[in-house]
Design a protein around this motif. Structure first.
Motif, PDB file in Angstrom:
ATOM      1  N   GLY A 185       0.783  -1.228   0.000  1.00 34.36           N
ATOM      2  CA  GLY A 185       0.000   0.000   0.000  1.00 34.36           C
ATOM      3  C   GLY A 185       0.807   1.266   0.000  1.00 34.36           C
ATOM      4  N   PHE A 186       2.118   1.194  -0.062  1.00 32.95           N
ATOM      5  CA  PHE A 186       2.951   2.385  -0.005  1.00 32.95           C
ATOM      6  C   PHE A 186       3.665   2.554  -1.354  1.00 32.95           C
ATOM      7  N   SER A 187       3.438   3.653  -2.017  1.00 31.12           N
ATOM      8  CA  SER A 187       4.059   3.930  -3.309  1.00 31.12           C
ATOM      9  C   SER A 187       5.530   4.277  -3.116  1.00 31.12           C
ATOM     10  N   LEU A 188       6.383   3.654  -3.900  1.00 31.19           N
ATOM     11  CA  LEU A 188       7.816   3.891  -3.805  1.00 31.19           C
ATOM     12  C   LEU A 188       8.221   4.993  -4.769  1.00 31.19           C
ATOM     13  N   ASN A 189       8.994   5.941  -4.257  1.00 32.69           N
ATOM     14  CA  ASN A 189       9.404   7.085  -5.059  1.00 32.69           C
ATOM     15  C   ASN A 189      10.551   6.737  -6.003  1.00 32.69           C
ATOM     16  N   ASN A 190      10.720   7.587  -6.987  1.00 33.05           N
ATOM     17  CA  ASN A 190      11.836   7.464  -7.920  1.00 33.05           C
ATOM     18  C   ASN A 190      13.151   7.581  -7.147  1.00 33.05           C
ATOM     19  N   PRO A 191      14.076   6.607  -7.306  1.00 31.00           N
ATOM     20  CA  PRO A 191      15.313   6.625  -6.516  1.00 31.00           C
ATOM     21  C   PRO A 191      16.308   7.695  -6.978  1.00 31.00           C
TER      22      PRO A 191
ATOM     23  N   GLY B 187       5.486  14.552   0.654  1.00 29.86           N
ATOM     24  CA  GLY B 187       6.109  14.914  -0.612  1.00 29.86           C
ATOM     25  C   GLY B 187       5.229  14.553  -1.800  1.00 29.86           C
ATOM     26  N   PRO B 188       5.660  14.918  -3.002  1.00 24.84           N
ATOM     27  CA  PRO B 188       4.868  14.610  -4.204  1.00 24.84           C
ATOM     28  C   PRO B 188       4.919  13.123  -4.531  1.00 24.84           C
ATOM     29  N   LEU B 189       3.816  12.615  -5.098  1.00 30.76           N
ATOM     30  CA  LEU B 189       3.759  11.239  -5.554  1.00 30.76           C
ATOM     31  C   LEU B 189       4.176  11.198  -7.023  1.00 30.76           C
ATOM     32  N   VAL B 190       5.232  10.484  -7.299  1.00 31.29           N
ATOM     33  CA  VAL B 190       5.747  10.404  -8.666  1.00 31.29           C
ATOM     34  C   VAL B 190       5.973   8.937  -9.016  1.00 31.29           C
ATOM     35  N   PRO B 191       5.990   8.610 -10.297  1.00 33.40           N
ATOM     36  CA  PRO B 191       6.280   7.220 -10.699  1.00 33.40           C
ATOM     37  C   PRO B 191       7.692   6.812 -10.300  1.00 33.40           C
ATOM     38  N   TYR B 192       7.866   5.513 -10.090  1.00 36.11           N
ATOM     39  CA  TYR B 192       9.191   5.010  -9.760  1.00 36.11           C
ATOM     40  C   TYR B 192      10.144   5.236 -10.935  1.00 36.11           C
ATOM     41  N   GLN B 193       9.636   5.090 -12.138  1.00 33.01           N
ATOM     42  CA  GLN B 193      10.379   5.424 -13.348  1.00 33.01           C
ATOM     43  C   GLN B 193       9.452   6.202 -14.260  1.00 33.01           C
ATOM     44  N   ASN B 194      10.013   7.172 -14.980  1.00 29.89           N
ATOM     45  CA  ASN B 194       9.188   7.984 -15.872  1.00 29.89           C
ATOM     46  C   ASN B 194      10.072   8.582 -16.954  1.00 29.89           C
ATOM     47  N   VAL B 195       9.859   8.153 -18.192  1.00 31.28           N
ATOM     48  CA  VAL B 195      10.628   8.669 -19.330  1.00 31.28           C
ATOM     49  C   VAL B 195       9.641   9.147 -20.388  1.00 31.28           C
ATOM     50  N   ARG B 196       9.757  10.420 -20.770  1.00 30.89           N
ATOM     51  CA  ARG B 196       8.898  10.996 -21.808  1.00 30.89           C
ATOM     52  C   ARG B 196       9.757  11.895 -22.694  1.00 30.89           C
ATOM     53  N   ALA B 197       9.787  11.581 -23.976  1.00 27.86           N
ATOM     54  CA  ALA B 197      10.576  12.400 -24.898  1.00 27.86           C
ATOM     55  C   ALA B 197      10.082  12.181 -26.325  1.00 27.86           C
ATOM     56  N   THR B 198      10.218  13.226 -27.119  1.00 24.34           N
ATOM     57  CA  THR B 198       9.935  13.164 -28.557  1.00 24.34           C
ATOM     58  C   THR B 198      11.133  13.722 -29.292  1.00 24.34           C
ATOM     59  N   ASN B 199      11.695  12.933 -30.189  1.00 22.38           N
ATOM     60  CA  ASN B 199      12.922  13.316 -30.886  1.00 22.38           C
ATOM     61  C   ASN B 199      12.758  13.189 -32.392  1.00 22.38           C
ATOM     62  N   PHE B 200      13.024  14.295 -33.105  1.00 18.31           N
ATOM     63  CA  PHE B 200      13.117  14.301 -34.566  1.00 18.31           C
ATOM     64  C   PHE B 200      14.569  14.617 -34.894  1.00 18.31           C
ATOM     65  N   VAL B 201      15.299  13.593 -35.348  1.00 14.36           N
ATOM     66  CA  VAL B 201      16.752  13.729 -35.484  1.00 14.36           C
ATOM     67  C   VAL B 201      17.179  13.324 -36.899  1.00 14.36           C
ATOM     68  N   ASP B 202      18.109  14.102 -37.464  1.00 15.10           N
ATOM     69  CA  ASP B 202      18.736  13.777 -38.746  1.00 15.10           C
ATOM     70  C   ASP B 202      20.254  13.758 -38.543  1.00 15.10           C
ATOM     71  N   ILE B 203      20.888  12.732 -39.096  1.00 22.19           N
ATOM     72  CA  ILE B 203      22.341  12.603 -38.987  1.00 22.19           C
ATOM     73  C   ILE B 203      22.903  12.403 -40.391  1.00 22.19           C
ATOM     74  N   ASN B 204      23.873  13.216 -40.767  1.00 17.02           N
ATOM     75  CA  ASN B 204      24.558  13.082 -42.051  1.00 17.02           C
ATOM     76  C   ASN B 204      25.998  12.645 -41.795  1.00 17.02           C
ATOM     77  N   ARG B 205      26.416  11.611 -42.513  1.00 13.17           N
ATOM     78  CA  ARG B 205      27.753  11.062 -42.318  1.00 13.17           C
ATOM     79  C   ARG B 205      28.478  10.940 -43.666  1.00 13.17           C
ATOM     80  N   PHE B 206      29.759  11.273 -43.652  1.00 10.80           N
ATOM     81  CA  PHE B 206      30.650  11.025 -44.780  1.00 10.80           C
ATOM     82  C   PHE B 206      31.811  10.175 -44.264  1.00 10.80           C
TER      83      PHE B 206
END
Length: 822
Positions: free
Chosen positions: A462-468, A484-503
Motif C-alpha cells: 500500500g505504499f508507493s515507492l518514489n523514484n530513486p 512529498g509529491p507522488l511520482v512514478p518510480y520510473q518515468n521517461v517521456r521524450a519526442t525526438n526528430f533527429v537527422d544525422i549526415n555522415r561522410f
C-alpha cells in the motif's frame, strides 16, 4: 584530314580486334559448392585469378579451339576446351577437387582469409546445427571471443563489447536491426536467411580498414548467385522456410528468393510465466544478379520483414531461497503487450570490371523501419514461504505471505527511421598483383522520428515507492505521514526528430614480401568519418571527425610445420548511432563523441595431422584500451546509454579453438576463452562491465552411426560463467556488482538422411531428384538447465529488503524438422 583518317583507322582496328575475341567467365567452386579464391585461369599467353567470391573473367581468341587451364596449389588442375564465336560471352562454372581429402564442411579457409585472420563458416553446417534461434548467429556463439546469454536472441557480444558494436554486411551492404527490441523473444528472425547464403566470414577484432566504424567485430555475408535451378523446404514445429533459385537460358540473369515464418510459442510456453502468446515473425528476401555486358554486373538485394508480438502473461511462480528457508514468488498479471516491427530494405549494387586489374563497385541502399511498443501490465505479487512437507496437499505451494505488492508498467513507444546509403568502392591490382589497393567513399543519411513514453509505478503493502534518482523527501511510512509529491518510480517521456549526415571513406593496401625463405603479408589502411547531428530543438550540434589507422602483419615461416603468426593493431572509433545519442531520460545529446578503442592482437594458426587426419589449432591473445566510453545498462537485450563519454575501460583475454576430424568424415571444434573487461565511470573506480564474461567453453560436434551412416548427430554445447547484472533499472551500478548464474546449455539434433547413398542408387530413382532429404529430432536445453537472463526485484516495505528473483529462460523443448533440397 590525316587526324580524322587516323581516328577512323584506329577505330577499325579496335573493332576488328574485338570481333576476333570472346570472353569466358564464371565462378570456380569446390566439392562443397563453395567459391574458391586464388584459382589461376589461363590460356597460352593470358591469365587471370579468381577473386574472393570465386569469380573470374578472361578474354580469349574467338573462332578457334582454346584450352583453358584452372590451377590452384590445394586443388587438382582441370582443363576445358572451348570454342566461342566473336563477341560471345560464355559462362562456365567448373568444380575443382582437392589434392587431398578435405577436412569436412564446417570451415573452409582460403589462404588469403587465413592470412588476414578471417574465419569462414560453411552455410551447410549453419543449417544443420540445432539451435533455439537458428541461423548464422547460432554458430557465431561458439566462435572465439563471442558470447550470448539468450537462446531466443540473435544478438551477441564480442570480447567485451555490447550488441551495438558489431558490424554486419550482406553483399557488402551494411544491415541494421530494430531499435526498440528489449527482449530476445521479441526478435523472431535475424536478418540473414541461411537458405540464401553462399559464404560467411567473421573477424572478432583487429579487422581491416575497409570495414566500417565499430569497436568489436565484423560479420561479412555473401548471398548466392545461382548457376542452375534449385529449391528447398524446411518445416518444423517452430515454423517453416522455403527458397527457390534459378538462372536464365543465356546465363545473364540469376535469382534466389526465400520466405520464412517463425513461431516461438514452443519456447515461451516452456518458461515459468504462463501466457497467452500469439507471435508472428515472417520475412521475404531476394537476391537478383544480372550481367548486362562482359564488364557490367548488377545486383539487387531486397528484404521485407514483419514481426508481430502479442503477449498476455497470466501467472508465474518462481521458487528460490535455500533448502532450510525456501521462498516463492507468486505473481498474477493483468494486461497485455502488443509490439510490431515492420522493416523494408533494398540495395542495388553495380560492379564494373574496367580491366583485369581494376574493379569498381557502386552501392546504394535504403532501410526503413516502423516500430511500436505498447504495453500495460499490472503485476500483483505475493512473497512467501513454500510448503516443503512431503505428503502435504499444499506441497510446493505458498503457505503464507511475508510480503505483498504490485507493479504497473506502461509504454507507448513509437519509432520511424529511414537510413539511406550511397557508396563507391574500388579494387586495383598493381605490379602483377603484388599489391592490392582497396578504397571507398560513402554518404549516409539517417532520419529518426521517435516518441518514448514509459513509466512504472511500484506499490508495496500500500505504499508507493518514489523514484530513486529524484531528490525527494524520505518516506518513513507507516510511522510518519508522507507529505512529498507522488511520482512514478520510473518515468521517461521524450519526442525526438533527429537527422544525422555522415561522410566516410577508407584506403588500404595489401602486399606480400619475401624475407629470405619466409613470407610476410601486410595489410595497412586508414578510415575516416565526419558526421553532424541536426533536428528539432537541436541548436548547439557540432561537426565531428575521426581518423582510424589500422594494420595487420602475418608471417608465414618456411617450416615443415604449417604455421602462421599474426599481429594486428589500430585505432577503432565508433561514432554514435541514434541509440547512443539518447540519454537515460530519452533526450538526444547531439555532441556525444565517438568511443575510441586501440586494439592489440597476437595470433597463431597451426595446421597439423593427427590420426592421419587434418586438424587446426587457432589461438589469439588481445588487449583493448577504450576511452570516451558511453556507459550503458543492459536489461535482457535492451541497451540504455548515459550519453556522456565520461568512462574509460579496458578488455584483455585469450581465445583458442581446435577443429578437425575427431570422427572420420565430419569436422567438429572445441573453443575456449578467457576475458576480463572493466570500466571506470567518472573516476569512481574500476568495476566489471555488463559484458564481463570471464570464461567461455563451446563445442560443436558432429557424428554418425558407423553401422547406419544415414543417422547423423549434431551437438551444440555452451558454458559461460555468469555476467554482472540483474540490478534494478536505473540503479547505481556501483551499488550492485552481483553476477547472474552461469549459463549452461546443450542442444542436440538427430537426423536420418534418406539421400545418404544417392550415388549408389540407379538413375530414375525418386530420391535422385533430391540433394538432401532428411527427417530430424531436435532437443533444446537437453539437460533442462535453469538459465537466468535478468532478475525481478521484489521490494518489501516492512522488512526493507529487496529480493532478486531470477527470470529463467526456456526449459527443455522437443522439435521435429523435415528438410528437403533439390
Amino acid at each position: 584530314m590525316k587526324n580524322i583518317f587516323f581516328i577512323f583507322l584506329l577505330l577499325g582496328i579496335v573493332t576488328t580486334s574485338n570481333a576476333q575475341t570472346a570472353r569466358i567467365k564464371g565462378i570456380v567452386l569446390d566439392e562443397n559448392k563453395q567459391p574458391v579464391e586464388g584459382v589461376n585461369v589461363s590460356i597460352q599467353n593470358r591469365s587471370t585469378t579468381t577473386n574472393a567470391y570465386g569469380f573470374y573473367a578472361l578474354v580469349i581468341p574467338a573462332n578457334q579451339k582454346v584450352v583453358v587451364v584452372y590451377s590452384h596449389v590445394a586443388f587438382k588442375n582441370i582443363t576445358a576446351t572451348i570454342t566461342l564465336k566473336s563477341n560471345e560471352d560464355y559462362e562456365f562454372n567448373p568444380e575443382i577437387k582437392s589434392k587431398e581429402e578435405q577436412l569436412g564442411d564446417v570451415i573452409v579457409v582460403s589462404n588469403k582469409k587465413r592470412i588476414q585472420g578471417i574465419t569462414t563458416i560453411s552455410p551447410e553446417v549453419i543449417r544443420k546445427i540445432p539451435s533455439a534461434n537458428p541461423g548464422v548467429e547460432s554458430i557465431l556463439k561458439l566462435m572465439n571471443g563471442v558470447t550470448s546469454h539468450s537462446e531466443l536472441s540473435s544478438q551477441y557480444s564480442v570480447r567485451g563489447g555490447n550488441y551495438d558494436e558489431n558490424l554486419v554486411y550482406v553483399n557488402e551492404v551494411e544491415v541494421y536491426r530494430p531499435f526498440l527490441i528489449r527482449s530476445g523473444q521479441q526478435e523472431g528472425l535475424s536478418f540473414t536467411n541461411t537458405d540464401l547464403v553462399q559464404n560467411v566470414d567473421f573477424s572478432a577484432g583487429g579487422f581491416q580498414a575497409k570495414y566500417g566504424d565499430k569497436l568489436s567485430s565484423v560479420l561479412d555475408i555473401t548471398y548466392k548467385k545461382p548457376t542452375k535451378f534449385g529449391a528447398s523446404l524446411e518445416a518444423s514445429l517452430l515454423g517453416a522456410n522455403a527458397s527457390v533459385e534459378g538462372v536464365s537460358k543465356n546465363q545473364k540473369l540469376s535469382a534466389i528468393a526465400g520466405l520464412r515464418y517463425r513461431d516461438n510459442s514452443l519456447f515461451v510456453n516452456s518458461q515459468q510465466t504462463e501466457t497467452n502468446y500469439k507471435p508472428s515473425f515472417a520475412d521475404f528476401q531476394t537476391n537478383i544478379t544480372y550481367y548486362s555486358s562482359t564488364k557490367w554486373q548488377w545486383n539487387f538485394l531486397g528484404n521485407l520483414s514483419q514481426n508481430t508480438y502479442n503477449y498476455q502473461p497470466t501467472t508465474r511462480q518462481t521458487n528460490f531461497g535455500t533448502v532450510s528457508e525456501p521462498i516463492a514468488l507468486l505473481v498474477y498479471y493483468e494486461g497485455q503487450e502488443k509490439d510490431k516491427y515492420t522493416t523494408y530494405f533494398g540495395a542495388i549494387k553495380s560492379t564494373y570490371q574496367a580491366s583485369e586489374n581494376n574493379i569498381y563497385r557502386f552501392i546504394a541502399s535504403a532501410y526503413h523501419t516502423q516500430e511500436q511498443e505498447h504495453f500495460d501490465i499490472d503485476a500483483s505479487y505475493y512473497l512467501g514461504e513454500v510448503d516443503t512437507s512431503l505428503g502435504s496437499e499444499n506441497f510446493g505451494n505458498v503457505n503464507y505471505s511475508r510480503g505483498i505488492g504490485s507493479q504497473l508498467t506502461h509504454a507507448r513507444n513509437n519509432l520511424d527511421a529511414v537510413i539511406v546509403n550511397a557508396e563507391v568502392k574500388g579494387t586495383n591490382y598493381i605490379k602483377e598483383k603484388k599489391y592490392q589497393f582497396d578504397w571507398g567513399v560513402k554518404y549516409t543519411h539517417e532520419s529518426i522520428r521517435d516518441r518514448i513514453v514509459e513509466w512504472e509505478v511500484i506499490d508495496s503493502a500500500g505504499f508507493s515507492l518514489n523514484n530513486p534518482i529524484l531528490e525527494l523527501p524520505v518516506n518513513h511510512q507507516p510511522y510518519q505521514p508522507y507529505t512529498g509529491p507522488l511520482v512514478p518510480y520510473q518515468n521517461v517521456r521524450a519526442t525526438n526528430f533527429v537527422d544525422i549526415n555522415r561522410f566516410s571513406g577508407y584506403a588500404q593496401v595489401y602486399s606480400k614480401y619475401n624475407i629470405g625463405e619466409h613470407q610476410l603479408f601486410i595489410t595497412a589502411g586508414l578510415r575516416a568519418q565526419q558526421w553532424l547531428v541536426s533536428g528539432d530543438k537541436i541548436t548547439d550540434a557540432q561537426s565531428q571527425t575521426v581518423i582510424s589507422p589500422r594494420a595487420q602483419f602475418t608471417l608465414k615461416p618456411n617450416w615443415e610445420k604449417d604455421m602462421l603468426f599474426r599481429f594486428s593493431t589500430g585505432y577503432y572509433y565508433q561514432p554514435p548511432f541514434y541509440r547512443e545519442l539518447r540519454a537515460i531520460d530519452g533526450v538526444v545529446l547531439p555532441n556525444v563523441k565517438a568511443q575510441k578503442s586501440i586494439h592489440f592482437l597476437l595470433g597463431n594458426d597451426y595446421g597439423f595431422k593427427m590420426w592421419n587426419r587434418k586438424f587446426k589449432f587457432v589461438s589469439e591473445a588481445y588487449y583493448k584500451t577504450i576511452s570516451d566510453v558511453n556507459a550503458y545498462t543492459l536489461d535482457n537485450v535492451r541497451i540504455r546509454y548515459q550519453a556522456n563519454n565520461d568512462t574509460k575501460a579496458y578488455a584483455y583475454g585469450f581465445d583458442c579453438r581446435l577443429n578437425g576430424e575427431f570422427v572420420p568424415g565430419t569436422e567438429s571444434w572445441f573453443s575456449f576463452g578467457y576475458m576480463k573487461t572493466e570500466e571506470n565511470q567518472a573516476d569512481k573506480g574500476y568495476i566489471a562491465r555488463p559484458t564481463d564474461q570471464r570464461l567461455k567453453f563451446g563445442i560443436l560436434f558432429q557424428d554418425y552411426m558407423p553401422n547406419i551412416p544415414s543417422v547423423k548427430l549434431y551437438l551444440n554445447l555452451v558454458y559461460n560463467t555468469g555476467l554482472p547484472g540483474g540490478s534494478p533499472s536505473y540503479a547505481n551500478v556501483y551499488d550492485y556488482q552481483g553476477r547472474l548464474r552461469d549459463y549452461r546449455r546443450a542442444d542436440v539434433g538427430f537426423s536420418y538422411v534418406f539421400t545418404e547413398k544417392n550415388q549408389e542408387r540407379p538413375q530414375g530413382h525418386w530420391l535422385k531428384k533430391f540433394k538432401d532429404l532428411s527427417l530430424g529430432l531436435e532437443v533444446f536445453n537437453l539437460f533442462n538447465n535453469l538459465n537466468a537472463i535478468t532478475n525481478t526485484w521484489v521490494r518489501d516495505a516492512y522488512t526493507k529488503n529487496q529480493y532478486a528473483i531470477p527470470n529463467y529462460m526456456t526449459m527443455r523443448v522437443f522439435n521435429i524438422k523435415l528438410t528437403a533440397r533439390l
